[in-house]
Design a protein around this motif. Structure first.
Motif, PDB file in Angstrom:
ATOM      1  N   ALA A   1      -7.485  94.554 -40.469  1.00 31.14           N
ATOM      2  CA  ALA A   1      -6.530  93.486 -40.772  1.00 31.14           C
ATOM      3  C   ALA A   1      -5.184  94.081 -41.174  1.00 31.14           C
ATOM      4  CB  ALA A   1      -7.071  92.593 -41.894  1.00 31.14           C
ATOM      5  N   LEU A   2      -5.213  95.129 -42.000  1.00 32.47           N
ATOM      6  CA  LEU A   2      -3.972  95.791 -42.423  1.00 32.47           C
ATOM      7  C   LEU A   2      -3.265  96.440 -41.237  1.00 32.47           C
ATOM      8  CD1 LEU A   2      -5.239  97.400 -45.745  1.00 32.47           C
ATOM      9  CD2 LEU A   2      -3.501  95.607 -45.540  1.00 32.47           C
ATOM     10  N   TYR A   3      -4.043  96.962 -40.295  1.00 34.61           N
ATOM     11  CA  TYR A   3      -3.424  97.545 -39.102  1.00 34.61           C
ATOM     12  C   TYR A   3      -2.605  96.490 -38.347  1.00 34.61           C
ATOM     13  CZ  TYR A   3      -3.017  98.822 -34.206  1.00 34.61           C
ATOM     14  OH  TYR A   3      -2.528  99.025 -32.948  1.00 34.61           O
ATOM     15  N   HIS A   4      -3.202  95.339 -38.100  1.00 31.07           N
ATOM     16  CA  HIS A   4      -2.491  94.299 -37.346  1.00 31.07           C
ATOM     17  C   HIS A   4      -1.331  93.705 -38.154  1.00 31.07           C
ATOM     18  CE1 HIS A   4      -5.013  94.116 -33.773  1.00 31.07           C
ATOM     19  NE2 HIS A   4      -6.043  94.330 -34.560  1.00 31.07           N
ATOM     20  N   LEU A   5      -1.531  93.518 -39.444  1.00 32.92           N
ATOM     21  CA  LEU A   5      -0.465  92.954 -40.279  1.00 32.92           C
ATOM     22  C   LEU A   5       0.710  93.922 -40.414  1.00 32.92           C
ATOM     23  CD1 LEU A   5      -2.633  91.295 -43.081  1.00 32.92           C
ATOM     24  CD2 LEU A   5      -1.424  90.141 -41.225  1.00 32.92           C
ATOM     25  N   SER A   6       0.427  95.220 -40.408  1.00 32.28           N
ATOM     26  CA  SER A   6       1.502  96.205 -40.581  1.00 32.28           C
ATOM     27  C   SER A   6       2.335  96.395 -39.319  1.00 32.28           C
ATOM     28  CB  SER A   6       0.913  97.561 -41.015  1.00 32.28           C
ATOM     29  OG  SER A   6       0.039  98.085 -40.027  1.00 32.28           O
ATOM     30  N   LEU A   7       2.019  95.663 -38.270  1.00 33.40           N
ATOM     31  CA  LEU A   7       2.873  95.668 -37.077  1.00 33.40           C
ATOM     32  C   LEU A   7       4.166  94.905 -37.327  1.00 33.40           C
ATOM     33  CD1 LEU A   7       0.120  95.030 -34.373  1.00 33.40           C
ATOM     34  CD2 LEU A   7       1.362  97.168 -34.745  1.00 33.40           C
ATOM     35  N   VAL A   8       4.214  94.142 -38.432  1.00 37.71           N
ATOM     36  CA  VAL A   8       5.392  93.351 -38.794  1.00 37.71           C
ATOM     37  C   VAL A   8       6.158  94.072 -39.903  1.00 37.71           C
ATOM     38  CG1 VAL A   8       6.177  91.144 -39.736  1.00 37.71           C
ATOM     39  CG2 VAL A   8       4.260  91.205 -38.129  1.00 37.71           C
ATOM     40  N   GLN A   9       7.477  94.191 -39.756  1.00 39.02           N
ATOM     41  CA  GLN A   9       8.289  94.939 -40.707  1.00 39.02           C
ATOM     42  C   GLN A   9       8.188  94.401 -42.130  1.00 39.02           C
ATOM     43  OE1 GLN A   9       9.781  97.618 -40.948  1.00 39.02           O
ATOM     44  NE2 GLN A   9      11.301  97.406 -42.565  1.00 39.02           N
ATOM     45  N   SER A  10       8.226  93.077 -42.300  1.00 40.40           N
ATOM     46  CA  SER A  10       8.178  92.509 -43.651  1.00 40.40           C
ATOM     47  C   SER A  10       6.879  92.884 -44.361  1.00 40.40           C
ATOM     48  CB  SER A  10       8.317  90.987 -43.593  1.00 40.40           C
ATOM     49  OG  SER A  10       7.268  90.409 -42.823  1.00 40.40           O
ATOM     50  N   ASN A  11       5.781  92.947 -43.614  1.00 38.87           N
ATOM     51  CA  ASN A  11       4.503  93.343 -44.216  1.00 38.87           C
ATOM     52  C   ASN A  11       4.473  94.834 -44.547  1.00 38.87           C
ATOM     53  OD1 ASN A  11       3.395  90.781 -44.155  1.00 38.87           O
ATOM     54  ND2 ASN A  11       2.507  91.037 -42.129  1.00 38.87           N
TER      55      ASN A  11
END
Length: 489
Positions: free
Chosen positions: A328-338
């Motif tokens: 989940a963190l891998y996919h969420l960290s694709l976004v700069q704000s995250n």
């Protein structure tokens, strides 16, 4: 037809679009390495997987989403445990297209890729399931399943149970005529004041959405999600566990992902991950992972506060929760704000600590590689000793797969954008010597390409900069400080 635990042997044929392209351009052949083994067409967004094969990205996503492990024509089995962009192959393909006056290939969208993969999957008997190894939401503790081949299959969705059976017109009629009544009956029971009726409805919903894909779509209504939302926070373990598990099943269908997030169900899901029952936490991590696959959900999930409990779950006693939280963190960290939020939460130090302990190395390295895409991430990782940590891995060759080594090299290359500070730390750690030796014994073209780029950054002299005299610069800084003190006085 055989058990779902078996690897399917299939034949791959060139797609009609590819044959048309050959005929149109009058070419005798297109290099076979440019073609995706699944779609048969030239790859627009090639990725390399753990087994060393290259595929079109969305074809890999479709295979994992459908729990399908193809056996390729060369007899090798595809391993999708780690997926890395194959930039070297992409560049080569684009260069070849320009030389031969061919329009660059366009990426295959996920739905088209899914249709391609579905056609490659042999039909199973109606009562036979292909289950994925992580099995977050599918089986309860009483209905456990042994992981297939003893391995976990991560990206991008390990929690999806795949049940394929030939659909008949009779079945379609039954579904269309009973849609409303099924949903109505479930909602009434879910809102009942009787615990046993609520539990009965949740168990029924969980079973229906596990084995019938079409059911996930028509049951994912605002009324049912609203009823499910209240039960996710239940203090009764059976209600909480089954409610979150049913939600994961609903989230497996791409059409439902955005709908679920917009229903307001993520905050109670996060509460469960923070302090729910252990099995509920496992399912909650799987649900957030599943929902994070949709690009429209990534920012919202981060804003709603999922990042802190996901980072905390990396230290969970449950292996399921750890693996799905990391994905989940891998996919969420694709976004700069995250990425920025994760850095402020100390993600760089947490993840580098896991790298040093060699736990979940492949998954953790993917998240760290994403963090190098931001200036904040690079600074935090350089502060935490990432260069020395990664070079230690490379010098000892402590990788679970060649793809993990390539991810490590990609992370170092990302850190190389840290400028002079990176160069100083890299020089101190002996990067040039370590990478030069690694280059001599590395056969993988993508890995060799990354090593050459890192060495080029280290050896490159900045044309617009003079040679820095650090001693003189420090003396000048002291003089300026004393002058500033006198002026202030």
């Amino acid at each position: 037809m055989g058990s779902g635990k078996n690897m399917w042997k299939i034949s791959f044929h060139k797609s009609p679009s590819h044959l048309l392209l050959l005929k149109k351009q009058n070419h005798t052949s297109i290099p076979v390495e440019f073609l995706c083994p699944l779609s048969g067409s030239i790859m627009a967004d090639p990725v390399i997987v753990s087994s060393g094969h290259s595929f079109e990205r969305n074809c890999v996503h479709a295979c994992v989403s459908l729990s399908f492990n193809p056996t390729l024509p060369d007899g090798a089995a595809a391993d999708f445990s780690v997926v890395i962009p194959n930039l070297a192959l992409k560049t080569t393909i684009l260069s070849w297209c320009r030389q031969h006056l061919i329009d660059p290939p366009k990426p295959i969208d996920f739905y088209s890729a899914e249709q391609i993969v579905r056609k490659l999957i042999p039909q199973l008997p109606a009562n036979e399931l292909i289950r994925t190894p992580s099995e977050v939401s599918v089986a309860s503790s009483e209905d456990s399943v042994t992981p297939r081949n003893g391995r976990f299959t991560p990206l991008p969705l390990t929690t999806r149970p795949s049940c394929y059976s030939s659909s008949s017109s009779t079945c379609d009629v039954e579904i269309s005529s009973s849609n409303f009544s099924e949903e109505e009956e479930l909602v009434v029971k879910l809102k009942s004041s009787q615990i046993h009726e609520q539990e009965e409805a949740l168990v029924s919903l969980r079973k229906m959405t596990r084995t019938r894909e079409e059911t996930r779509v028509y049951l994912c209504t605002p009324r049912l999600l609203s009823a499910l939302k209240s039960l996710i926070s239940s203090r009764y373990s059976s209600l909480q566990v089954n409610a979150v598990a049913a939600l994961v099943n609903l989230s497996l269908d791409k059409q439902n992902k955005v709908k679920i997030v917009r229903s307001g169900i993520v905050p109670p899901l996060i509460d469960v991950l923070r302090g729910g029952f252990q099995e509920s936490q496992d399912h909650a991590a799987g649900a957030l992972f599943s929902l994070s696959l949709d690009d429209q959900n990534k920012t919202a999930i981060g804003v709603l506060g999922a990042l802190p409990p996901l980072l905390h779950s990396l230290r969970s006693e449950s292996e399921r929760a750890r693996h799905d939280s990391c994905l989940a963190l891998y996919h969420l960290s694709l976004v700069q704000s995250n990425r920025v939020k994760m850095i402020k939460l100390g993600a760089a130090q947490i993840l580098l600590g896991m790298v040093k302990s060699r736990y979940m190395l492949g998954r953790v390295m993917l998240v760290l590689c994403n963090l190098t895409a931001s200036a904040e991430g690079r600074a935090a990782m350089l502060d935490a000793g990432a260069v020395e940590c990664f070079l230690s891995l490379l010098s000892h060759g402590e990788f679970e797969s060649p793809a993990t080594q390539e991810t490590c090299l990609a992370a170092i290359y990302g850190l190389s954008y840290g400028g002079l500070r990176f160069k100083g730390l890299a020089k101190e750690a002996g990067t040039d010597e370590i990478l030069t030796k690694l280059l001599e014994k590395t056969e993988s073209n993508p890995s060799r390409e990354k090593i050459k780029r890192i060495l080029e950054v280290l050896r490159k002299k900045h044309e617009d900069e003079e040679e820095v005299n650090w001693e003189e610069l420090l003396n000048l800084d002291d003089d300026l400080s004393r002058t500033h003190s006198r002026i202030s006085g």
